[in-house]
Design an enzyme around this catalytic site. Structure first.
Site, PDB file in Angstrom:
ATOM      1  N   ARG A  17       0.906  -1.139   0.012  1.00 51.86           N
ATOM      2  CA  ARG A  17      -0.022   0.020  -0.024  1.00 51.86           C
ATOM      3  C   ARG A  17       0.913   1.317  -0.008  1.00 51.86           C
ATOM      4  O   ARG A  17       1.693   1.357   0.631  1.00 51.86           O
ATOM      5  CB  ARG A  17      -0.938  -0.036   1.148  1.00 51.86           C
ATOM      6  CG  ARG A  17      -1.904  -1.120   1.282  1.00 51.86           C
ATOM      7  CD  ARG A  17      -3.030  -0.904   2.480  1.00 51.86           C
ATOM      8  NE  ARG A  17      -2.245  -0.954   3.732  1.00 51.86           N
ATOM      9  CZ  ARG A  17      -1.929  -0.046   4.428  1.00 51.86           C
ATOM     10  NH1 ARG A  17      -1.917   1.327   4.120  1.00 51.86           N
ATOM     11  NH2 ARG A  17      -0.953  -0.072   5.362  1.00 51.86           N
ATOM     12  N   LYS A  52      -8.652  -2.408   0.473  1.00 56.88           N
ATOM     13  CA  LYS A  52      -8.534  -1.685   1.766  1.00 56.88           C
ATOM     14  C   LYS A  52      -9.614  -0.380   1.788  1.00 56.88           C
ATOM     15  O   LYS A  52      -9.972   0.540   2.595  1.00 56.88           O
ATOM     16  CB  LYS A  52      -7.072  -1.010   2.093  1.00 56.88           C
ATOM     17  CG  LYS A  52      -6.369  -2.182   2.607  1.00 56.88           C
ATOM     18  CD  LYS A  52      -7.083  -2.955   3.973  1.00 56.88           C
ATOM     19  CE  LYS A  52      -6.170  -4.134   4.391  1.00 56.88           C
ATOM     20  NZ  LYS A  52      -6.697  -4.745   5.659  1.00 56.88           N
ATOM     21  N   HIS A  85     -10.230  -4.612  12.440  1.00 56.52           N
ATOM     22  CA  HIS A  85      -9.319  -5.331  11.700  1.00 56.52           C
ATOM     23  C   HIS A  85      -8.778  -6.661  12.412  1.00 56.52           C
ATOM     24  O   HIS A  85      -7.918  -6.426  13.297  1.00 56.52           O
ATOM     25  CB  HIS A  85      -8.060  -4.425  11.472  1.00 56.52           C
ATOM     26  CG  HIS A  85      -6.831  -5.009  10.547  1.00 56.52           C
ATOM     27  ND1 HIS A  85      -5.559  -4.558  10.696  1.00 56.52           N
ATOM     28  CD2 HIS A  85      -6.904  -5.564   9.517  1.00 56.52           C
ATOM     29  CE1 HIS A  85      -4.794  -5.202   9.916  1.00 56.52           C
ATOM     30  NE2 HIS A  85      -5.830  -5.809   9.065  1.00 56.52           N
ATOM     31  N   SER A 102       0.561  -7.408  11.336  1.00 52.30           N
ATOM     32  CA  SER A 102       1.354  -8.340  10.561  1.00 52.30           C
ATOM     33  C   SER A 102       2.231  -9.017  11.250  1.00 52.30           C
ATOM     34  O   SER A 102       3.104  -8.258  11.894  1.00 52.30           O
ATOM     35  CB  SER A 102       1.937  -7.461   9.149  1.00 52.30           C
ATOM     36  OG  SER A 102       2.445  -8.611   8.412  1.00 52.30           O
ATOM     37  N   LYS A 159      -2.011 -13.656  13.160  1.00 48.34           N
ATOM     38  CA  LYS A 159      -3.490 -13.689  13.005  1.00 48.34           C
ATOM     39  C   LYS A 159      -4.006 -14.409  12.287  1.00 48.34           C
ATOM     40  O   LYS A 159      -5.233 -15.170  12.432  1.00 48.34           O
ATOM     41  CB  LYS A 159      -3.807 -12.197  12.663  1.00 48.34           C
ATOM     42  CG  LYS A 159      -5.333 -11.723  12.674  1.00 48.34           C
ATOM     43  CD  LYS A 159      -5.570 -10.433  12.361  1.00 48.34           C
ATOM     44  CE  LYS A 159      -4.919  -9.685  11.289  1.00 48.34           C
ATOM     45  NZ  LYS A 159      -5.378  -9.708   9.846  1.00 48.34           N
ATOM     46  N   THR A 160      -3.756 -14.663  10.867  1.00 51.26           N
ATOM     47  CA  THR A 160      -4.376 -15.596  10.005  1.00 51.26           C
ATOM     48  C   THR A 160      -4.032 -17.176  10.340  1.00 51.26           C
ATOM     49  O   THR A 160      -4.972 -17.885  10.125  1.00 51.26           O
ATOM     50  CB  THR A 160      -3.797 -15.175   8.527  1.00 51.26           C
ATOM     51  OG1 THR A 160      -4.207 -13.976   8.125  1.00 51.26           O
ATOM     52  CG2 THR A 160      -4.278 -16.252   7.290  1.00 51.26           C
ATOM     53  N   ASP A 189      -9.677 -11.217   7.919  1.00 48.56           N
ATOM     54  CA  ASP A 189      -8.993  -9.906   8.050  1.00 48.56           C
ATOM     55  C   ASP A 189      -9.930  -8.827   8.642  1.00 48.56           C
ATOM     56  O   ASP A 189      -9.401  -7.736   9.282  1.00 48.56           O
ATOM     57  CB  ASP A 189      -8.444  -9.482   6.685  1.00 48.56           C
ATOM     58  CG  ASP A 189      -7.426  -8.300   6.736  1.00 48.56           C
ATOM     59  OD1 ASP A 189      -6.744  -8.466   7.820  1.00 48.56           O
ATOM     60  OD2 ASP A 189      -7.505  -7.662   5.995  1.00 48.56           O
ATOM     61  N   ARG A 248       1.746 -12.277  -1.699  1.00 47.78           N
ATOM     62  CA  ARG A 248       0.527 -12.511  -1.147  1.00 47.78           C
ATOM     63  C   ARG A 248      -0.096 -13.723  -2.241  1.00 47.78           C
ATOM     64  O   ARG A 248       0.068 -13.740  -3.171  1.00 47.78           O
ATOM     65  CB  ARG A 248      -0.532 -11.292  -1.437  1.00 47.78           C
ATOM     66  CG  ARG A 248       0.140 -10.282  -0.427  1.00 47.78           C
ATOM     67  CD  ARG A 248      -0.616 -10.276   0.930  1.00 47.78           C
ATOM     68  NE  ARG A 248      -0.034  -9.044   1.851  1.00 47.78           N
ATOM     69  CZ  ARG A 248      -0.720  -8.772   3.023  1.00 47.78           C
ATOM     70  NH1 ARG A 248      -1.837  -9.426   3.361  1.00 47.78           N
ATOM     71  NH2 ARG A 248      -0.396  -7.778   3.857  1.00 47.78           N
TER      72      ARG A 248
END
Length: 533
Positions: free
Chosen positions: A61, A201, A220, A238, A242-243, A257, A323
């Site tokens: 981003r 986003k 988030h 990140s 989390k994932t 997410d 990704r």
């Protein structure tokens, strides 16, 4: 103008000023988009069937190129300390130039939804220059029933033209890249970048702005739910897991997410996942790895073997931010509805590279608000460009770049919902133990999973607790399957005084960071701060 595909003919591109186009491809399906992207040379088929693409110079981003239009509506409602403003007249010029730049082009249009709960979802129309971008956003947002497309009216419109180059003097921006968000008009303009995550986003940012006024907490976070309806949220920046930790084969994945928490329960904003793949392995993350071998997944900036086309997930030569984007149903245990009951458990993940925090600790609602507003983790050298040694990172609400409103609005909403639904909150450290980064070792994933399992099934609620001497949190004294010493961070260090010194340094960082929030929270939250010696 040539048009193909199902769409609302009464609400076409001319409604927003798009004219003189070569054509519009409306709502192409995944197969059509995949084949067309390959045919046009935008990507190539990787071994296993994923579409491999490159995003050019922008591999993440462009946060410094994002702007929110400053007008009578947003002047008092947007957190301007965190968001850049763009004058209305500059946006008008930019918009006119976008429309002119689009003339003569064939665009893709996708009509999609943001939000699984019909009561709170928004209709999003995305006009796209690149075919693979259309496939990407079709994966990431929620796809309406085909029967509804002929009457689809968008609440929000995004125009994404990577070939557009902004003029800083003319458009009031910083560079040739621009992401301009007009919340009052429901329009987002994205130019000068091929990074597809900007589109995703932009929708998240809009929902973060509109939902709080409806009493909905935008988050988030990832979420999953057990067979008994015991839902859990996983906040984390990140690199905190989390994932990975929410992708538990024994529980149903709600989403990885972005979610909302309303009076109806929790709901996923998205229809897909956008997972990091750097150093991805089949052994450590089998569910995510399997999606990279599925036809139609989009893998970004992943180096392929030139002969076999097998992805090399250990190669970060293009970027560490490699990704994979895929629809949620590519995960075997994913929720079909994207909705779940109110969460009984809330997990806040941090990767503490200073080796100070315990592997798990229980928080009061006030402590949870304090740590939510703090949004702490630590980055280490090699994980991100420009990072050397160990750096503390405080990203409020675990997602500061996507928060248009002041963090206290989100923090108060979260605290109230935790109290209303009696959710149990845990701070989980997936970082270092036995010393800081370079001296200690990474927290054993087996121990983290055992502690999470105990938190989720409620067994941690019945164990003896001690009070952490630095952060005032409740820490289990002993948990089955976990080394007792691990639960006492100071005891894992060879030098206890060195631990004490490092702990006070971290406490000081927390206190300094929270200074900007003190006037926006009540005394109970201020009292939840860690204690300086």
């Amino acid at each position: 103008m040539k048009q193909s595909g199902i769409h609302n003919e009464a609400f076409g591109p001319e409604k927003i000023g798009l004219t003189n186009l070569a054509g519009i491809r409306w709502n192409d399906d995944e197969k059509t988009l995949y084949n067309l992207a390959v045919e046009r040379g935008e990507g190539e088929a990787a071994a296993g069937g994923a579409l491999s693409v490159s995003t050019g110079k922008h591999t993440g981003r462009s946060a410094t190129d994002k702007y929110i239009v400053r007008d009578s509506e947003t002047e008092k409602s947007v957190w301007w300390d965190n968001n850049q403003g763009m004058d209305e007249d500059k946006f008008d010029v930019l918009y006119a130039d976008f429309l002119k730049h689009a003339e003569g082009k064939e665009l893709h249009a996708q009509d999609l939804n943001g939000g699984a709960d019909p009561e709170y979802q928004i209709g999003v129309r995305v006009y796209l220059e690149l075919t693979w971008h259309a496939l990407f956003i079709r994966h990431l947002l929620r796809r309406p029933e085909v029967s509804s497309l002929a009457s689809f009216v968008p609440d929000m419109t995004i125009i994404n033209l990577p070939s557009f180059r902004a003029d800083p003097a003319r458009h009031g921006c910083r560079s040739e890249t621009v992401i301009a968000v007009n919340l009052k008009r429901g329009i987002v303009l994205i130019g000068g970048t091929e990074y597809a995550g900007e589109t995703k986003k932009s929708v998240f940012g809009a929902l973060n702005y509109f939902l709080p006024s409806k009493g909905v907490m935008p988050m988030h976070c990832s979420a999953n739910v057990g067979d008994e309806g015991d839902a859990a949220l996983f906040f984390g920046l990140s690199g905190t897991g989390k994932t990975t930790l929410s992708s538990d084969a024994t529980r149903t994945l709600v989403g990885d997410d972005e979610h909302g928490w309303s009076d109806n329960g929790i709901f996923n904003f998205e229809g897909g996942c956008y997972a990091k793949t750097i150093r991805l392995s089949q052994e450590a993350e089998p569910e995510i790895y399997a999606t990279t071998q599925r036809w139609g997944s989009v893998i970004e900036n992943v180096v392929l073997d030139p002969v076999t086309k097998v992805p090399d997930f250990d190669d970060g030569s293009l970027t560490e931010n490699t990704r994979v984007a895929y629809p949620l149903h590519y995960i075997p245990n994913a929720s079909e509805t994207g909705m779940a009951p109110h969460p009984g458990t809330i997990i806040m993940l941090t990767a503490d590279a200073f080796g100070v925090l315990p592997p798990i600790a229980r928080m009061t609602p006030e402590q949870a608000m304090y740590h939510f507003l703090s949004g702490y983790t630590a980055k280490v050298a090699g994980t991100e460009k420009g990072v050397s040694g160990v750096q503390a990172t405080f990203s409020t609400c675990f997602g500061a770049p996507f928060m248009p409103r002041h963090p206290s609005e989100y923090g108060n909403l979260l605290r109230d919902k935790i109290a209303e639904h009696n959710s149990t909150c845990w701070l989980v450290n997936t970082g270092w133990t036995g010393g800081r980064y370079g001296e200690g070792s990474r927290m054993p994933i087996k121990a983290t999973r055992a502690l999470l399992k105990a938190a989720l099934d409620g067994s941690l609620n019945d164990v003896e607790m001690r009070i952490d001497e630095n952060f005032g949190l409740e820490v289990p004294v002993s948990v089955s399957g976990v080394d007792d010493q691990l639960l006492r961070p100071r005891d894992t260090w060879a030098d206890g005084s060195a631990y004490d010194e490092q702990a006070q340094k971290l406490v000081a960082m927390f206190i300094e960071n929270f200074g900007k929030f003190e006037s926006h929270v009540d005394a109970t939250v201020r009292d939840a701060a860690p204690t300086a010696a």
